[in-house]
Design an enzyme around this catalytic site. Structure first.
Site, mmCIF file in Angstrom:
data_model
loop_
_atom_site.group_PDB
_atom_site.id
_atom_site.type_symbol
_atom_site.label_atom_id
_atom_site.label_comp_id
_atom_site.label_asym_id
_atom_site.label_seq_id
_atom_site.Cartn_x
_atom_site.Cartn_y
_atom_site.Cartn_z
ATOM 1 N N GLY A 46 0.793 -1.220 0.000
ATOM 2 C CA GLY A 46 0.000 0.000 0.000
ATOM 3 C C GLY A 46 0.823 1.266 0.000
ATOM 4 N N HIS A 47 2.136 1.104 -0.116
ATOM 5 C CA HIS A 47 2.984 2.291 -0.062
ATOM 6 C C HIS A 47 3.302 2.760 -1.471
ATOM 7 C CE1 HIS A 47 6.533 4.793 1.173
ATOM 8 N NE2 HIS A 47 5.613 5.154 2.040
ATOM 9 N N PHE A 48 2.427 3.537 -1.983
ATOM 10 C CA PHE A 48 2.368 4.137 -3.302
ATOM 11 C C PHE A 48 1.850 3.134 -4.333
ATOM 12 C CE2 PHE A 48 5.717 6.913 -1.392
ATOM 13 C CZ PHE A 48 4.851 7.936 -1.113
#
Length: 150
Positions: A46-48
Site C-alpha cells: 500500500g505504499h504508493f
C-alpha cells in the site's frame, strides 16, 4: 569476541520485521551490514499504488537494527561468554534521518554506522545507508537505550 552470526542470532526480531541479512564487519567503533528488501515485503502493498518504494520508517528501522542494536550487542557482549546474558531489550530514543534517493522492491542496502558514544547503556551512532551502486540513500543519527545484562 562475539562473531557476526552470534550477534544476528541474538537480535530481538523475526521476519517480517528483521532487517539484517549479514554483518560484514564489526569492531568497538563501527559496524557494516546489509539487507535485501524482498519484492513481496508486506509494506509495499500500500505504499504508493502502482509504484512501491520502501517507507522511510522502514529504512530507519533497518539502519537502527544494524547500526545500533547489532553494534550494541557487540559492545555489550560478555568477554568471557561471548554473548549477552539475557535477551536484548532496546528502546529507540532518538532519530534524525535525511533521505536522498528511494529504495525499490528487490534492492539491497548497506548500512555503515560509527559509534558516537556508548555510556550509561545508551548508544548513539552516525549512520549512512548506501545502495549497490554506492549511492547515498540516507544518513543521520540514531540512539537507543540498551538493556543487555540482567
Amino acid at each position: 569476541m562475539i562473531n557476526p552470526e552470534e550477534i544476528i542470532a541474538q537480535l530481538p526480531y523475526t521476519k517480517p520485521f528483521l532487517f539484517v541479512d549479514e554483518i560484514e564487519s564489526v569492531n568497538e567503533e563501527e559496524i557494516t551490514g546489509n539487507y535485501h528488501f524482498p519484492k513481496d515485503s508486506y509494506f509495499y502493498k500500500g505504499h504508493f499504488k502502482d509504484s512501491p518504494v520502501t517507507p522511510g520508517v522502514i529504512l530507519t528501522e533497518c539502519a537502527a537494527q544494524i547500526g545500533v542494536v547489532c553494534l550494541g550487542i557487540f559492545l555489550g557482549a560478555d568477554e568471557e561468554q561471548n554473548a549477552v546474558e539475557e535477551k536484548v531489550q532496546i528502546a529507540l530514543t532518538s532519530t534524525a534521518m535525511d533521505f536522498f534517493i528511494p529504495v525499490f522492491p528487490g534492492e539491497r542496502v548497506y548500512v555503515r554506522a560509527k559509534k558516537m558514544y556508548f555510556r550509561f547503556n545508551k548508544l548513539k551512532c552516525e549512520v549512512k545507508m548506501y545502495n549497490e551502486e554506492e549511492k547515498l540513500i540516507c544518513k543521520g543519527e540514531i540512539a537507543g537505550m540498551m538493556n543487555l545484562k540482567s
